[in-house]
Scaffold this motif. Structure first.
Motif, PDB file in Angstrom:
ATOM      1  N   SER A 130      -6.075  70.563 -65.095  1.00 31.70           N
ATOM      2  CA  SER A 130      -5.883  70.214 -63.615  1.00 31.70           C
ATOM      3  C   SER A 130      -5.971  68.825 -63.228  1.00 31.70           C
ATOM      4  O   SER A 130      -5.232  67.930 -62.649  1.00 31.70           O
ATOM      5  N   VAL A 131      -6.994  68.118 -64.267  1.00 31.14           N
ATOM      6  CA  VAL A 131      -7.242  66.753 -63.809  1.00 31.14           C
ATOM      7  C   VAL A 131      -6.059  66.013 -64.393  1.00 31.14           C
ATOM      8  O   VAL A 131      -5.552  64.903 -63.634  1.00 31.14           O
ATOM      9  N   LEU A 132      -5.674  66.158 -65.527  1.00 36.25           N
ATOM     10  CA  LEU A 132      -4.442  65.443 -66.049  1.00 36.25           C
ATOM     11  C   LEU A 132      -3.450  65.766 -65.285  1.00 36.25           C
ATOM     12  O   LEU A 132      -2.552  64.750 -65.114  1.00 36.25           O
ATOM     13  N   SER A 133      -3.064  66.821 -64.959  1.00 39.04           N
ATOM     14  CA  SER A 133      -1.803  66.922 -63.745  1.00 39.04           C
ATOM     15  C   SER A 133      -2.277  66.156 -62.778  1.00 39.04           C
ATOM     16  O   SER A 133      -1.122  65.555 -62.144  1.00 39.04           O
ATOM     17  N   LYS A 134      -3.051  66.185 -62.246  1.00 46.35           N
ATOM     18  CA  LYS A 134      -3.466  65.140 -61.059  1.00 46.35           C
ATOM     19  C   LYS A 134      -3.239  63.821 -61.382  1.00 46.35           C
ATOM     20  O   LYS A 134      -2.396  62.747 -60.664  1.00 46.35           O
ATOM     21  N   ARG A 135      -3.480  63.334 -62.501  1.00 41.59           N
ATOM     22  CA  ARG A 135      -3.547  61.908 -63.091  1.00 41.59           C
ATOM     23  C   ARG A 135      -2.211  61.705 -63.250  1.00 41.59           C
ATOM     24  O   ARG A 135      -1.782  60.502 -62.706  1.00 41.59           O
ATOM     25  N   ILE A 136      -1.372  62.340 -63.743  1.00 38.62           N
ATOM     26  CA  ILE A 136       0.258  62.382 -63.879  1.00 38.62           C
ATOM     27  C   ILE A 136       0.740  61.970 -62.623  1.00 38.62           C
ATOM     28  O   ILE A 136       1.639  60.958 -62.451  1.00 38.62           O
ATOM     29  N   HIS A 137       0.452  62.740 -61.775  1.00 43.69           N
ATOM     30  CA  HIS A 137       1.116  62.443 -60.219  1.00 43.69           C
ATOM     31  C   HIS A 137       0.605  60.972 -59.774  1.00 43.69           C
ATOM     32  O   HIS A 137       1.345  60.374 -59.124  1.00 43.69           O
ATOM     33  N   GLU A 138      -0.526  60.870 -59.712  1.00 47.80           N
ATOM     34  CA  GLU A 138      -1.112  59.474 -59.384  1.00 47.80           C
ATOM     35  C   GLU A 138      -0.477  58.480 -60.197  1.00 47.80           C
ATOM     36  O   GLU A 138       0.031  57.143 -59.372  1.00 47.80           O
ATOM     37  N   LEU A 139       0.009  58.452 -61.171  1.00 42.29           N
ATOM     38  CA  LEU A 139       0.576  57.243 -62.230  1.00 42.29           C
ATOM     39  C   LEU A 139       2.168  57.260 -61.947  1.00 42.29           C
ATOM     40  O   LEU A 139       2.609  56.386 -61.679  1.00 42.29           O
ATOM     41  N   GLU A 140       2.644  58.504 -61.383  1.00 37.70           N
ATOM     42  CA  GLU A 140       4.027  58.263 -60.868  1.00 37.70           C
ATOM     43  C   GLU A 140       4.081  57.828 -59.541  1.00 37.70           C
ATOM     44  O   GLU A 140       5.036  56.887 -59.294  1.00 37.70           O
ATOM     45  N   ASP A 141       3.103  58.014 -58.863  1.00 37.64           N
ATOM     46  CA  ASP A 141       3.067  57.166 -57.345  1.00 37.64           C
ATOM     47  C   ASP A 141       2.814  55.678 -57.857  1.00 37.64           C
ATOM     48  O   ASP A 141       3.506  54.883 -57.135  1.00 37.64           O
ATOM     49  N   ASP A 170       6.032  54.041 -58.657  1.00 34.11           N
ATOM     50  CA  ASP A 170       6.796  53.675 -57.518  1.00 34.11           C
ATOM     51  C   ASP A 170       6.390  52.320 -56.812  1.00 34.11           C
ATOM     52  O   ASP A 170       7.217  51.442 -56.432  1.00 34.11           O
ATOM     53  N   ARG A 171       5.123  52.122 -56.756  1.00 28.95           N
ATOM     54  CA  ARG A 171       4.422  50.744 -56.305  1.00 28.95           C
ATOM     55  C   ARG A 171       4.923  49.737 -57.087  1.00 28.95           C
ATOM     56  O   ARG A 171       5.166  48.762 -56.594  1.00 28.95           O
ATOM     57  N   ALA A 172       4.695  50.048 -58.316  1.00 32.85           N
ATOM     58  CA  ALA A 172       4.896  48.923 -59.276  1.00 32.85           C
ATOM     59  C   ALA A 172       6.594  48.382 -59.353  1.00 32.85           C
ATOM     60  O   ALA A 172       6.784  47.238 -59.846  1.00 32.85           O
ATOM     61  N   VAL A 214      -0.695  43.102 -61.246  1.00 35.18           N
ATOM     62  CA  VAL A 214      -1.873  43.162 -61.747  1.00 35.18           C
ATOM     63  C   VAL A 214      -1.387  44.171 -63.034  1.00 35.18           C
ATOM     64  O   VAL A 214      -1.614  43.936 -64.214  1.00 35.18           O
ATOM     65  N   ARG A 215      -0.574  45.283 -62.628  1.00 38.98           N
ATOM     66  CA  ARG A 215      -0.143  46.315 -63.530  1.00 38.98           C
ATOM     67  C   ARG A 215       1.373  46.226 -63.584  1.00 38.98           C
ATOM     68  O   ARG A 215       1.736  46.641 -62.472  1.00 38.98           O
ATOM     69  N   THR A 216       2.146  46.139 -64.695  1.00 40.42           N
ATOM     70  CA  THR A 216       3.476  46.052 -64.278  1.00 40.42           C
ATOM     71  C   THR A 216       3.969  47.840 -64.630  1.00 40.42           C
ATOM     72  O   THR A 216       3.315  48.629 -64.825  1.00 40.42           O
ATOM     73  N   LEU A 217       5.267  47.720 -64.314  1.00 41.90           N
ATOM     74  CA  LEU A 217       5.911  49.180 -64.335  1.00 41.90           C
ATOM     75  C   LEU A 217       5.771  49.621 -65.941  1.00 41.90           C
ATOM     76  O   LEU A 217       5.507  50.738 -66.031  1.00 41.90           O
TER      77      LEU A 217
END
Length: 170
Positions: free
Chosen positions: A14-25, A28-30, A45-48
């Motif tokens: 569940s933690v990994l799934s949430k982390r994947i969604h956060e990274l997908e977001d 989009d920002r990067a 600071v962090r590239t795509l």
């Protein structure tokens, strides 16, 4: 290699799934910046590309964890009502017992006899073809079995260990 219990693996998935969604977001920002025409693109600071690397690493860990969990759930067994069951089968049986209990309790809450439809030419009654109290008791017993099975599954989940390094996430 460090180990993790199957119970911890369920939480970690569940933690990994949430982390994947956060990274997908974050992707989009990067991926885009809004600037006035003619201004320079600000340094990120962090590239795509950085985010893509992170998400691939988490996805790889997710796949490995998923595989290890599936293997454990199909290979490890518990004994329920003197019958050995693979964890995966026990999980499905617990789900089925809960559904069965719910249906039995619905029948247990029914009236033995009640008016159903009134009209000018008809007075219909709804008559139970069973004893509601018997089904109420069957519902309670079936729920008790589901709870007992769930407890056996949980205990087994804490005793089974998987070869997985969870240090990055826990």
């Amino acid at each position: 290699m460090p180990k993790i219990s199957l119970a911890e693996a369920v939480k970690l998935k569940s933690v990994l799934s949430k982390r994947i969604h956060e990274l997908e977001d974050e992707m989009d920002r990067a991926a885009f910046v809004e600037i006035e025409k003619g201004d320079q693109v600000p340094k990120q600071v962090r590239t795509l590309s950085n985010v893509e690397q992170d998400i691939e690493e988490v996805r790889k860990d997710f796949r490995l964890l998923d595989k290890l969990m599936y293997q454990a759930n199909s290979q490890q067994q518990i004994v329920f009502n003197d019958e050995p069951l693979a964890i995966v089968e026990a999980i499905e049986l617990a789900t089925q017992l809960r559904a069965k209990s719910k249906k039995f309790k619905e029948f247990g809450a029914a009236s033995k006899e009640e008016p159903y439809l009134f009209g000018e030419n008809a007075n219909l009654m709804r008559i139970a073809t069973f004893e509601p109290e018997d089904y109420r008791l069957k519902g309670i017993e079936t729920e008790r079995q589901a709870n007992r099975l769930s407890n056996l599954i949980n205990a087994k989940n804490y005793s089974v260990e998987l070869d997985f390094d969870s240090e990055k996430y826990f």
